[in-house]
Each structure stands twice: as structure tokens, then as C-alpha cells.
Design a protein around this motif. Sequence first.
Motif, mmCIF file in Angstrom:
data_model
loop_
_atom_site.group_PDB
_atom_site.id
_atom_site.type_symbol
_atom_site.label_atom_id
_atom_site.label_comp_id
_atom_site.label_asym_id
_atom_site.label_seq_id
_atom_site.Cartn_x
_atom_site.Cartn_y
_atom_site.Cartn_z
ATOM 1 N N VAL A 65 0.838 -1.163 0.076
ATOM 2 C CA VAL A 65 0.015 0.211 0.032
ATOM 3 C C VAL A 65 0.766 1.158 -0.177
ATOM 4 O O VAL A 65 1.978 1.344 0.605
ATOM 5 C CB VAL A 65 -0.944 0.149 1.138
ATOM 6 C CG1 VAL A 65 -1.580 1.308 1.480
ATOM 7 C CG2 VAL A 65 -2.137 -1.045 1.350
ATOM 8 N N HIS A 128 -7.375 -1.220 -0.960
ATOM 9 C CA HIS A 128 -6.131 -0.988 -1.836
ATOM 10 C C HIS A 128 -5.127 -2.175 -1.832
ATOM 11 O O HIS A 128 -4.736 -2.735 -2.854
ATOM 12 C CB HIS A 128 -5.451 0.156 -1.225
ATOM 13 C CG HIS A 128 -4.196 0.684 -1.988
ATOM 14 N ND1 HIS A 128 -3.601 2.028 -1.587
ATOM 15 C CD2 HIS A 128 -3.412 0.132 -2.788
ATOM 16 C CE1 HIS A 128 -2.732 2.239 -2.283
ATOM 17 N NE2 HIS A 128 -2.424 1.302 -3.063
ATOM 18 N N HIS A 131 -6.420 -5.235 -3.774
ATOM 19 C CA HIS A 131 -6.319 -5.066 -5.423
ATOM 20 C C HIS A 131 -4.481 -5.198 -5.348
ATOM 21 O O HIS A 131 -4.075 -5.897 -6.528
ATOM 22 C CB HIS A 131 -6.376 -3.776 -5.796
ATOM 23 C CG HIS A 131 -7.969 -3.802 -6.284
ATOM 24 N ND1 HIS A 131 -8.193 -4.362 -7.491
ATOM 25 C CD2 HIS A 131 -9.074 -3.288 -5.689
ATOM 26 C CE1 HIS A 131 -9.419 -3.998 -7.714
ATOM 27 N NE2 HIS A 131 -9.912 -3.638 -6.489
ATOM 28 N N SER A 132 -3.682 -4.920 -4.421
ATOM 29 C CA SER A 132 -2.211 -4.802 -4.632
ATOM 30 C C SER A 132 -2.016 -6.604 -4.760
ATOM 31 O O SER A 132 -0.915 -7.030 -5.388
ATOM 32 C CB SER A 132 -1.506 -4.345 -3.695
ATOM 33 O OG SER A 132 -1.732 -2.837 -3.670
ATOM 34 N N SER A 151 0.190 6.345 -9.280
ATOM 35 C CA SER A 151 -0.359 6.299 -7.975
ATOM 36 C C SER A 151 0.620 7.298 -7.156
ATOM 37 O O SER A 151 -0.128 8.116 -6.300
ATOM 38 C CB SER A 151 -0.315 5.079 -7.119
ATOM 39 O OG SER A 151 -0.606 4.961 -5.874
ATOM 40 N N CYS A 214 -6.082 -1.971 -11.965
ATOM 41 C CA CYS A 214 -5.961 -1.975 -10.775
ATOM 42 C C CYS A 214 -5.733 -0.397 -10.305
ATOM 43 O O CYS A 214 -6.196 0.119 -9.243
ATOM 44 C CB CYS A 214 -4.730 -2.890 -10.062
ATOM 45 S SG CYS A 214 -5.166 -4.679 -10.127
ATOM 46 N N VAL A 218 -8.288 1.138 -7.552
ATOM 47 C CA VAL A 218 -8.216 1.666 -6.272
ATOM 48 C C VAL A 218 -8.461 3.105 -6.218
ATOM 49 O O VAL A 218 -8.902 3.376 -5.181
ATOM 50 C CB VAL A 218 -6.625 1.534 -6.188
ATOM 51 C CG1 VAL A 218 -6.168 2.026 -5.075
ATOM 52 C CG2 VAL A 218 -6.320 -0.015 -6.092
#
Length: 231
Positions: A65, A128, A131-132, A151, A214, A218
Motif C-alpha cells: 500500500v 487498496h 487489489h495489490s 499512484s 488496478c 483503487v
Amino acid sequence: MKNRLLSSLPPEDFALLSAQLTPVDMEKGRLLYDPGDPIETVYFPHDCVISLMTLMHSGAAIESVTIGREGAYGLMTALGPRASLSRAIIQVAGSASRISANAFHQCCKRSPALIGLVDRHNDALFGHAVHSVACNALHSVEARFCRWLLSCHDRIDSDTVSLTQEFLADMLGVQRTTVTAVAGSLQAKGLIRYRRGVVDILDRAGLEAIACECYGAVRGIYDRLLPASFD
């Protein structure tokens, strides 16, 4: 006040925190916590980026994250003492505000609005992380590299990101030679300019076209759960 969580609080709730918030400069690579460390301070980034790393016994690590001005680290202390579950390290240098975990806990006891914000932030952070996990397992290094750059770009006020090959390799869980190859490919396409320790983002739309799904997923989670997460 660039931190979106702090700036979204009603004046009376922000006043509970503001008297005990102090500014702090966050240098790149600064270690905030290792797994198991008691969380004694809550950090609200303004233009720095915090990376949460999952560590293996072998010494291998991968980022799960990132936290920037849309959030904070240490909010789990709202309900009482907590220990860090991962390594928290400054990925991109900048500024932040901090408050002791005990003072934050006392403020939360008096502010339903603050507790509600913490709850939504925890939901966003969980989404988050989920999805990671999928992204690191299923998507190409190039797509993940683009997702990571976008990001990071969302959380700072510059098109230039200071990053070393070693740091990028840890973030993506790959070898430095792989980072060099992917960065070279993106540079050849005119999307970035990659110098030693520095990435200049030249074509954000181009990066978005290559990034995996993703990134949008996110970002959508944060936009739905938290106030004005990103510009």
C-alpha cells in the motif's frame, strides 16, 4: 493544509486535533515502523508518500500500500494501542503533520466525525491492499510500474519523482535489472525520462493506457470512500 482527511473535518473536530498537530519534514528512506513496533505517532502526509512493505523471513519485500495526502498512517490507534503490521517507510520525501497516538485516541473519543473518517479510511486501505495482492500476482511488471508511477503522481505536486533502482525494485518485488529494462522501454515510448535516481513523467495519459486496471479500481475506492481524495 494539503492533507485531505484533515481539511475535510468540520472546524470543531479539526480544532480538537490542530492544537496537538506538529509539522515534520519526512526525508526519503526514513523508517517509521517495522512489523511489531508499537504505533506511538500518527502521520498525516501533505506531499510525502509513505510505503507499507510486507517483509519475508528471507529478507525479500514488496509494497502492499502507498499512503499520501488522501490518508494517514496510524489511524488504527483511534480505538487504542496498536502495533504496526508492516514496515512503514518514506517513499517520497516531503512534509507531514503528526500527533501522538494517545492524543489522537483521546480526540477520537470526542469526535464521531473523526471516527467515521477513520472507519472509511480503513475500508479504503483494505480495498487498496486487496487489489495489490491480485496485481502483484497477475499483472506484468510494466503495467504495475505504470500503476505505481500514477499512484505516486496523484500524491505529489510535481511531475518529477526521486527514486532509485533499488527502491523501485523493492516496491515492485523484482530485480534491479528488470526495473532498468522496463524504465528504458517506457522512456523509448516517450512516456517518461529516466535518469539515475529520478523519473520525470512526460505523458500521463500514455502511462494510464498501459497501467493495469488496478490503478483505476483503487482510485475509485478512495474517491468513493474519502473526501476529495485526488485532484
